[in-house]
Design an enzyme around this catalytic site. Structure first.
Site, PDB file in Angstrom:
ATOM      1  N   VAL A   1      41.831  38.397  48.528  1.00  0.00           N
ATOM      2  CA  VAL A   1      41.339  39.739  48.234  1.00  0.00           C
ATOM      3  C   VAL A   1      42.165  40.710  49.068  1.00  0.00           C
ATOM      4  O   VAL A   1      42.021  40.758  50.292  1.00  0.00           O
ATOM      5  CB  VAL A   1      39.838  39.892  48.567  1.00  0.00           C
ATOM      6  CG1 VAL A   1      39.358  41.307  48.267  1.00  0.00           C
ATOM      7  CG2 VAL A   1      39.013  38.866  47.804  1.00  0.00           C
TER       8      VAL A   1
ATOM      9  N   TYR B   1      46.920  46.653  54.343  1.00  0.00           N
ATOM     10  CA  TYR B   1      47.286  45.239  54.251  1.00  0.00           C
ATOM     11  C   TYR B   1      46.621  44.300  55.260  1.00  0.00           C
ATOM     12  O   TYR B   1      46.158  43.241  54.869  1.00  0.00           O
ATOM     13  CB  TYR B   1      48.807  45.070  54.312  1.00  0.00           C
ATOM     14  CG  TYR B   1      49.470  45.421  53.009  1.00  0.00           C
ATOM     15  CD1 TYR B   1      49.399  44.567  51.921  1.00  0.00           C
ATOM     16  CD2 TYR B   1      50.145  46.620  52.860  1.00  0.00           C
ATOM     17  CE1 TYR B   1      50.002  44.899  50.716  1.00  0.00           C
ATOM     18  CE2 TYR B   1      50.742  46.957  51.658  1.00  0.00           C
ATOM     19  CZ  TYR B   1      50.672  46.096  50.588  1.00  0.00           C
ATOM     20  OH  TYR B   1      51.250  46.420  49.403  1.00  0.00           O
TER      21      TYR B   1
ATOM     22  N   GLU C   1      41.561  30.780  51.473  1.00  0.00           N
ATOM     23  CA  GLU C   1      40.936  29.767  52.316  1.00  0.00           C
ATOM     24  C   GLU C   1      39.776  30.364  53.117  1.00  0.00           C
ATOM     25  O   GLU C   1      38.732  29.727  53.262  1.00  0.00           O
ATOM     26  CB  GLU C   1      41.959  29.157  53.281  1.00  0.00           C
ATOM     27  CG  GLU C   1      43.103  28.460  52.597  1.00  0.00           C
ATOM     28  CD  GLU C   1      44.293  29.364  52.304  1.00  0.00           C
ATOM     29  OE1 GLU C   1      45.404  28.836  52.217  1.00  0.00           O
ATOM     30  OE2 GLU C   1      44.115  30.589  52.143  1.00  0.00           O
TER      31      GLU C   1
END
Length: 135
Positions: A44, A49, A56
């Protein structure tokens, strides 16, 4: 169906729901508990950033939210010619709930490309056992 097939199916389905408008690099992951429960996650991204999350991390969070505490196997699926292995931070996240001999399967959309142990991906790792106080 095998555990590997179930993990792959879950990770592939999660990957299809990834939110990756900036990198356009969708990743799916799935973890299995010793009891065979499977939890999946996708990456997502965020316009800021560093605030995004890895597939994971999402799979592990889903496992924890359901009461799981151990990872018996993990699988990551991504596209491209290079292996899409867990990033360094996710290797450490996996280490929190998995053992050195836990299998981590790396797949492309077509299926399995390679399998590693967590110890191969994160040798000489620091984990919960390093923090035990034996007196």
């Amino acid at each position: 169906m095998s555990l590997l097939d179930d993990l792959f199916r879950a990770a592939r389905a999660a990957r299809e729901k990834a939110y990756a408008p900036y990198s356009r690099f969708a990743v799916g992951a799935a973890v299995a508990t010793p009891g065979g429960e499977i939890f999946a996650g996708c990456n997502v991204e965020n316009a800021s950033y560093p605030v995004g999350s890895c597939a994971e991390a999402g799979a592990i969070a889903a496992m924890i939210a359901a009461g799981g505490r151990r990872i018996a196997a993990a699988l990551v699926v991504g596209e491209g010619t290079a292996l899409v292995t867990p990033c360094g931070a996710c290797r450490q996240r996996l280490r929190e709930f998995a053992r050195e001999d836990t299998p981590v399967h790396v797949c492309g959309p077509e299926g399995l490309r390679r399998s590693f142990t967590l110890g191969e991906l994160l040798p000489l790792s620091f984990g919960p056992d390093n923090l035990t106080n034996d007196g």
